[in-house]
Design an enzyme around this catalytic site. Structure first.
Site, short mmCIF file in Angstrom:
data_model
loop_
_atom_site.label_atom_id
_atom_site.label_comp_id
_atom_site.label_asym_id
_atom_site.label_seq_id
_atom_site.Cartn_x
_atom_site.Cartn_y
_atom_site.Cartn_z
N ASN A 1 74.68 12.85 41.20
CA ASN A 1 73.45 11.65 41.27
C ASN A 1 72.19 12.23 41.95
OD1 ASN A 1 74.45 12.08 44.08
ND2 ASN A 1 75.21 10.14 44.33
N ARG B 1 70.78 10.67 54.91
CA ARG B 1 71.72 10.02 55.61
C ARG B 1 71.11 9.05 56.93
NH1 ARG B 1 74.61 9.92 52.12
NH2 ARG B 1 76.43 10.53 51.60
N GLN C 1 78.61 1.32 57.84
CA GLN C 1 77.76 0.77 56.55
C GLN C 1 78.64 -0.16 55.94
OE1 GLN C 1 75.85 3.73 54.05
NE2 GLN C 1 76.68 2.93 52.60
N HIS D 1 71.92 0.89 50.33
CA HIS D 1 72.28 2.46 50.04
C HIS D 1 72.62 2.54 48.42
CE1 HIS D 1 75.09 6.24 50.53
NE2 HIS D 1 74.16 6.21 49.74
#
Ligand code: NAD
Length: 364
Positions: free
Chosen positions: A120, A258, A291, A315
């Site tokens: 990705n 991150r 998360q 995200h």
């Protein structure tokens, strides 16, 4: 028969309507039927339940031989859990970034960690360039103004600039960082900088005319800083109050790597005070390593003194439908190689048996 545990996120109605949302519990990375046909068990249902001792993750990790999870809804595999996971041999990250696993504990317990390298990186690099542009050009407040029914161009234009002529620096110049640099070339920036203990090959640096800096404090010259390195012991909290003091006043910071690489409160304070003009990226994990981010996470709403500068999104930069096809296929081939005892693609191996194979998770 191998027991495979997959922790994915609930895709809800969207996943029922859109089968290409492969990273979801509903669509199971497209591997469920194939795995059953091979005689292996995909534990219970693939689950999104991952927090606390009663979660499916913590219950089933005890028996699983293979764990598959995505960075978008990660099962956090701590040393404690690794110690309970007596059968665990392989962790597959369906995507890029394996910081949700205690990698040192994986080394100690001879558990392999593989990710789908490169799957990705274009998706993220495009998102970075978009985020840089939306901050520098003050896009979000301009759009919000239109939705509100207002029209006061000067309120937006007072803080809108061109990217041309600015200095942009990336922290980390690996697959994503380098693709960001490549995509910035046509914008005629004043200079492109990179900070990475692994220097780019000379020809690659020359192709994008990027200059390596060895001290992050040199980023004082940057108008834009973009964070593109993995989260590990050497990068956790790297962008903190002290470092932010060395940023140019009014710089824009884009972090799609991150969340925990940036100190949450220091970034919020810098944006509020105007030391940063903007912060953008994904809310990915944070200093509490969770998360989704809590509803009251300061990064959701903090603004610069002129009421803009926040480009945060959940995200999703690396989970476009194009990316999902690539990381689902990649996860399946890693699993297939493992089940058939075939060699893995070396670029996917973060932790091999008893040692780090990747050089990207810190200098050792
Ligand atoms: P990569 O391994 O190709 O490159 C990482 C680079 O960071 C390497 O060149 C490494 O030397 C460098 N690095 C490591 N520690 C550093 C440090 N202390 N200072 C400066 N540089 C350092 O990885 P990549 O494919 O470019 O991905 C980078 C990270 O981006 C991933 O680990 C992941 O955390 C994040 N990511 C996020 C998304 C998303 O959806 N938001 C998607 C993919 C990857």
């Amino acid at each position: 028969m191998k027991v495979v545990l997959a922790i994915l996120y609930e895709g809800g109605q969207a996943a029922k309507e859109e089968p290409r949302l492969l990273g979801t519990v509903e669509n199971k990375l497209g591997i469920a039927e194939w795995l059953t046909s091979q005689g292996h068990e995909l534990i219970g249902k693939v689950s999104s339940s991952k927090e606390g001792p009663d979660s499916d993750f913590q219950k089933h990790i005890v028996d699983a031989e293979v764990l598959i999870t995505t960075p978008f809804h990660p099962g956090y595999l701590t040393r404690d859990l690794i110690e309970k996971a007596k059968n665990l041999k392989l962790c597959i990250t369906a995507g890029v970034g394996s910081d949700h696993i205690d990698l040192n504990a994986a080394v100690d317990h001879r558990i392999q960690v593989l990710e789908v390298s490169g799957s990705n990186v274009v998706s993220v690099a495009e998102h970075v360039v978009m985020s840089i542009l939306l901050l520098v050009r003050n896009f979000v407040p301009a759009h919000e103004m239109i939705e509100r029914g207002d029209w006061q161009v000067s309120d937006i234009a007072r803080n809108a600039f061109d990217l041309e002529g600015k200095v942009v620096g990336t922290i980390g110049a690996g697959r994503i960082g380098y693709r960001v640099l490549q995509r910035l070339v046509p914008f005629d920036t004043k200079e492109l900088l990179y900070y990475d203990y692994a220097p780019l090959p000379a020809a690659a640096a020359e192709a994008v005319k990027a200059r390596r800096v060895e001290d992050l404090k040199a980023y004082l010259q940057c108008d834009v800083v973009t964070v593109n390195c993995p989260l590990h012991e050497g990068t956790r909290g790297l962008v903190n109050e002290e470092l932010l003091k060395h940023f140019k006043k009014g710089a824009w910071l884009v972090n799609t790597a991150r969340g925990a690489i940036c100190d949450k409160d220091a970034v919020a304070a810098a944006l509020k005070s105007g030391q940063l003009s903007g912060y953008s990226g994904n809310i990915i994990g944070d200093v509490w390593n969770v998360q989704p981010a809590p509803k009251d996470h300061v990064w959701r709403t903090v603004k610069n003194p002129l009421g803009g500068g926040n480009g945060m999104v959940p995200h999703y930069s690396g989970t476009t439908l194009d990316a999902q096809a690539r990381y689902a296929n990649g996860a399946k081939s890693i699993l297939e190689n493992y089940l058939l005892n075939k060699p893995q693609d070396p670029q996917n191996i973060i932790v091999g048996i008893g040692k780090y194979e990747s050089k990207a998770y810190g200098q050792r």
